[in-house]
Design a protein around this motif. Structure first.
Motif, mmCIF file in Angstrom:
data_model
loop_
_atom_site.group_PDB
_atom_site.id
_atom_site.type_symbol
_atom_site.label_atom_id
_atom_site.label_comp_id
_atom_site.label_asym_id
_atom_site.label_seq_id
_atom_site.Cartn_x
_atom_site.Cartn_y
_atom_site.Cartn_z
ATOM 1 N N MET A 1 1.376 -14.447 18.101
ATOM 2 C CA MET A 1 0.355 -13.456 17.803
ATOM 3 C C MET A 1 -0.348 -13.848 16.502
ATOM 4 S SD MET A 1 0.949 -9.328 17.770
ATOM 5 C CE MET A 1 0.572 -8.799 19.409
ATOM 6 N N ALA A 2 -1.657 -13.824 16.498
ATOM 7 C CA ALA A 2 -2.437 -14.222 15.326
ATOM 8 C C ALA A 2 -2.382 -13.148 14.241
ATOM 9 C CB ALA A 2 -3.878 -14.481 15.733
ATOM 10 N N THR A 3 -2.386 -13.600 12.996
ATOM 11 C CA THR A 3 -2.388 -12.653 11.884
ATOM 12 C C THR A 3 -3.750 -12.670 11.211
ATOM 13 O OG1 THR A 3 -1.576 -14.294 10.299
ATOM 14 C CG2 THR A 3 0.079 -12.990 11.473
ATOM 15 N N GLU A 4 -4.035 -11.572 10.521
ATOM 16 C CA GLU A 4 -5.265 -11.427 9.744
ATOM 17 C C GLU A 4 -4.906 -10.857 8.387
ATOM 18 O OE1 GLU A 4 -8.567 -9.315 11.516
ATOM 19 O OE2 GLU A 4 -7.977 -9.985 13.510
ATOM 20 N N THR A 5 -5.848 -10.971 7.472
ATOM 21 C CA THR A 5 -5.693 -10.368 6.156
ATOM 22 C C THR A 5 -6.514 -9.082 6.134
ATOM 23 O OG1 THR A 5 -5.425 -12.526 5.148
ATOM 24 C CG2 THR A 5 -6.023 -10.731 3.686
ATOM 25 N N LEU A 6 -5.924 -8.005 5.619
ATOM 26 C CA LEU A 6 -6.595 -6.709 5.574
ATOM 27 C C LEU A 6 -6.305 -6.043 4.238
ATOM 28 C CD1 LEU A 6 -8.201 -4.695 7.461
ATOM 29 C CD2 LEU A 6 -5.990 -3.648 7.957
ATOM 30 N N PRO A 7 -7.346 -5.607 3.507
ATOM 31 C CA PRO A 7 -7.095 -4.852 2.279
ATOM 32 C C PRO A 7 -6.474 -3.510 2.635
ATOM 33 C CG PRO A 7 -9.457 -4.964 2.740
ATOM 34 C CD PRO A 7 -8.777 -5.776 3.782
ATOM 35 N N LEU A 8 -5.517 -3.063 1.825
ATOM 36 C CA LEU A 8 -4.787 -1.828 2.105
ATOM 37 C C LEU A 8 -5.080 -0.775 1.051
ATOM 38 C CD1 LEU A 8 -1.309 -3.322 3.091
ATOM 39 C CD2 LEU A 8 -3.260 -2.806 4.574
ATOM 40 N N PHE A 9 -5.092 0.463 1.492
ATOM 41 C CA PHE A 9 -5.305 1.621 0.627
ATOM 42 C C PHE A 9 -4.109 2.540 0.852
ATOM 43 C CE2 PHE A 9 -9.113 3.889 -1.331
ATOM 44 C CZ PHE A 9 -8.359 4.875 -1.941
ATOM 45 N N PRO A 10 -3.030 2.362 0.093
ATOM 46 C CA PRO A 10 -1.855 3.216 0.271
ATOM 47 C C PRO A 10 -2.145 4.655 -0.156
ATOM 48 C CG PRO A 10 -1.306 1.203 -0.933
ATOM 49 C CD PRO A 10 -2.797 1.315 -0.898
ATOM 50 N N LEU A 11 -1.731 5.603 0.683
ATOM 51 C CA LEU A 11 -1.933 7.032 0.422
ATOM 52 C C LEU A 11 -0.656 7.802 0.747
ATOM 53 C CD1 LEU A 11 -5.429 7.596 2.101
ATOM 54 C CD2 LEU A 11 -4.951 7.550 -0.351
ATOM 55 N N HIS A 12 -0.598 9.032 0.307
ATOM 56 C CA HIS A 12 0.520 9.922 0.647
ATOM 57 C C HIS A 12 0.219 10.663 1.949
ATOM 58 C CE1 HIS A 12 3.086 9.268 -2.764
ATOM 59 N NE2 HIS A 12 2.072 9.440 -3.593
ATOM 60 N N THR A 13 -0.448 9.987 2.871
ATOM 61 C CA THR A 13 -0.757 10.559 4.176
ATOM 62 C C THR A 13 -0.773 9.427 5.192
ATOM 63 O OG1 THR A 13 -2.242 12.058 5.346
ATOM 64 C CG2 THR A 13 -3.283 10.360 4.011
ATOM 65 N N VAL A 14 -0.674 9.794 6.462
ATOM 66 C CA VAL A 14 -0.720 8.829 7.554
ATOM 67 C C VAL A 14 -2.005 9.068 8.328
ATOM 68 C CG1 VAL A 14 0.400 8.051 9.686
ATOM 69 C CG2 VAL A 14 1.795 8.754 7.730
ATOM 70 N N LEU A 15 -2.837 8.048 8.423
ATOM 71 C CA LEU A 15 -4.040 8.115 9.242
ATOM 72 C C LEU A 15 -3.668 7.660 10.646
ATOM 73 C CD1 LEU A 15 -7.132 8.522 9.499
ATOM 74 C CD2 LEU A 15 -7.374 6.100 8.863
ATOM 75 N N LEU A 16 -4.064 8.432 11.648
ATOM 76 C CA LEU A 16 -3.753 8.120 13.039
ATOM 77 C C LEU A 16 -5.010 7.653 13.766
ATOM 78 C CD1 LEU A 16 -1.575 11.278 13.712
ATOM 79 C CD2 LEU A 16 -0.746 8.941 13.358
ATOM 80 N N PRO A 17 -4.859 6.868 14.824
ATOM 81 C CA PRO A 17 -6.020 6.458 15.601
ATOM 82 C C PRO A 17 -6.825 7.667 16.085
ATOM 83 C CG PRO A 17 -4.116 5.154 16.224
ATOM 84 C CD PRO A 17 -3.623 6.254 15.316
ATOM 85 N N GLY A 18 -8.121 7.627 15.861
ATOM 86 C CA GLY A 18 -9.007 8.709 16.285
ATOM 87 C C GLY A 18 -9.113 9.868 15.310
ATOM 88 N N ALA A 19 -8.237 9.923 14.321
ATOM 89 C CA ALA A 19 -8.228 11.039 13.364
ATOM 90 C C ALA A 19 -9.250 10.802 12.253
ATOM 91 C CB ALA A 19 -6.839 11.214 12.755
ATOM 92 N N GLY A 45 -7.172 -0.980 5.678
ATOM 93 C CA GLY A 45 -5.966 -0.341 6.180
ATOM 94 C C GLY A 45 -5.514 0.824 5.334
ATOM 95 N N ILE A 46 -5.087 1.888 6.003
ATOM 96 C CA ILE A 46 -4.453 3.024 5.321
ATOM 97 C C ILE A 46 -2.975 2.991 5.707
ATOM 98 C CG2 ILE A 46 -4.297 5.538 5.138
ATOM 99 C CD1 ILE A 46 -6.978 4.938 4.169
ATOM 100 N N CYS A 47 -2.109 2.969 4.705
ATOM 101 C CA CYS A 47 -0.663 2.973 4.920
ATOM 102 C C CYS A 47 -0.040 4.086 4.083
ATOM 103 C CB CYS A 47 -0.033 1.650 4.482
ATOM 104 S SG CYS A 47 -0.491 0.228 5.462
ATOM 105 N N LEU A 48 1.009 4.683 4.593
ATOM 106 C CA LEU A 48 1.761 5.684 3.851
ATOM 107 C C LEU A 48 2.440 5.017 2.656
ATOM 108 C CD1 LEU A 48 2.903 8.613 3.716
ATOM 109 C CD2 LEU A 48 4.854 7.759 5.041
ATOM 110 N N ILE A 49 2.403 5.670 1.518
ATOM 111 C CA ILE A 49 3.100 5.175 0.327
ATOM 112 C C ILE A 49 4.593 5.434 0.483
ATOM 113 C CG2 ILE A 49 3.495 5.570 -2.138
ATOM 114 C CD1 ILE A 49 0.512 6.125 -2.436
#
Length: 190
Positions: A1-19, A45-49
Motif C-alpha cells: 500500500m502506498a504512503t503519503e505525507t499529510l500535515p496533521l492538526f491534533p485536536l481534542h475531538t475526532v472528525l468523522l467522514p462526512g461530519a 489530517g485531524i487526529c485526536l490528541i
C-alpha cells in the motif's frame, strides 16, 4: 500500500467522514498550513490528541484520523481565522515527525472507502434512532445532509457524530473498517 505525507492538526475531538467541524486558527504553524492547503487545493489530517494540548508544544496524535477539507472560512470579530471543515477520507498514521515550526506531519496510508452496503435487519433499530435524531435536529437547525437511512456506513458515521459518546469511543469507531461491525459497536453503546 502506498504512503503519503499529510500535515496533521491534533485536536481534542475526532472528525468523522462526512461530519462538519468549526475551527478557529491562530497559531502561525496552522495559519501556514491553511495557506498551503488553499494554494494546493489539498486537505490536512485531524487526529485526536493522545497526549498534550491543542496550543503550544506539538501534541501526540492518535494513529487514526480523518482528512479535513476547508468548505468555508471567515475572519471573526476577534480577528481570528474561522474555518468550516468537512471530514472526507480516513487514514492510518504510520509515523510522524515535527517540522521546525512545530507542525506535526504524518506518513499515512489511506483506509479503504466504505462500501455502500444496505443496513442489515439486526441494525434496523439504529436507522430508526438516527431518523428520530435527525428530525429533532432538523427542527432546530434545518439543512442536515439528505438522509441515507438504508446505507450502513452513512448511518454509522452520523450516529457516531450525533450520539453523546466519548472521543475515545469515536476514535474506536473511526478505526473500524467494516461498516456493519461499526453498527454492532454502536448498538452495544446504545
Amino acid at each position: 500500500m502506498a504512503t503519503e505525507t499529510l500535515p496533521l492538526f491534533p485536536l481534542h475531538t475526532v472528525l468523522l467522514p462526512g461530519a462538519a467541524l468549526q475551527l478557529r486558527v491562530f497559531e502561525r504553524r496552522y495559519l501556514d498550513l491553511v495557506r498551503d492547503c488553499g494554494r494546493n487545493g489539498s486537505g490536512f489530517g485531524i487526529c485526536l490528541i493522545l497526549d498534550g494540548n491543542e496550543v503550544g508544544t506539538p501534541a501526540t496524535p492518535a494513529a487514526f484520523g480523518t482528512e479535513a477539507v476547508i468548505e468555508d472560512f471567515d475572519i471573526g470579530d476577534d480577528g481570528l481565522l474561522s474555518l468550516r471543515l468537512r471530514g472526507r477520507r480516513r487514514f492510518h498514521v504510520l509515523r510522524t515527525r515535527v517540522r521546525d515550526n512545530g507542525l506535526v506531519v504524518g506518513e499515512i496510508e489511506w483506509r479503504d472507502a466504505d462500501t455502500d452496503d444496505e443496513v442489515r435487519p439486526e441494525h434496523g433499530l439504529l436507522a430508526t434512532v438516527l431518523e428520530k435524531l435527525i428530525e429533532q435536529i432538523d427542527q432546530q437547525a434545518p439543512g442536515l445532509a439528505p438522509a441515507q437511512l438504508d446505507n450502513a456506513a452513512w448511518i454509522g458515521w452520523r450516529l457516531a457524530e450525533l450520539l453523546p459518546i466519548s472521543a475515545t469511543q469515536r476514535l474506536s469507531l473511526l478505526q473500524e473498517d467494516d461498516p456493519h461491525a461499526r453498527l454492532d459497536r454502536l448498538l452495544a453503546l446504545i
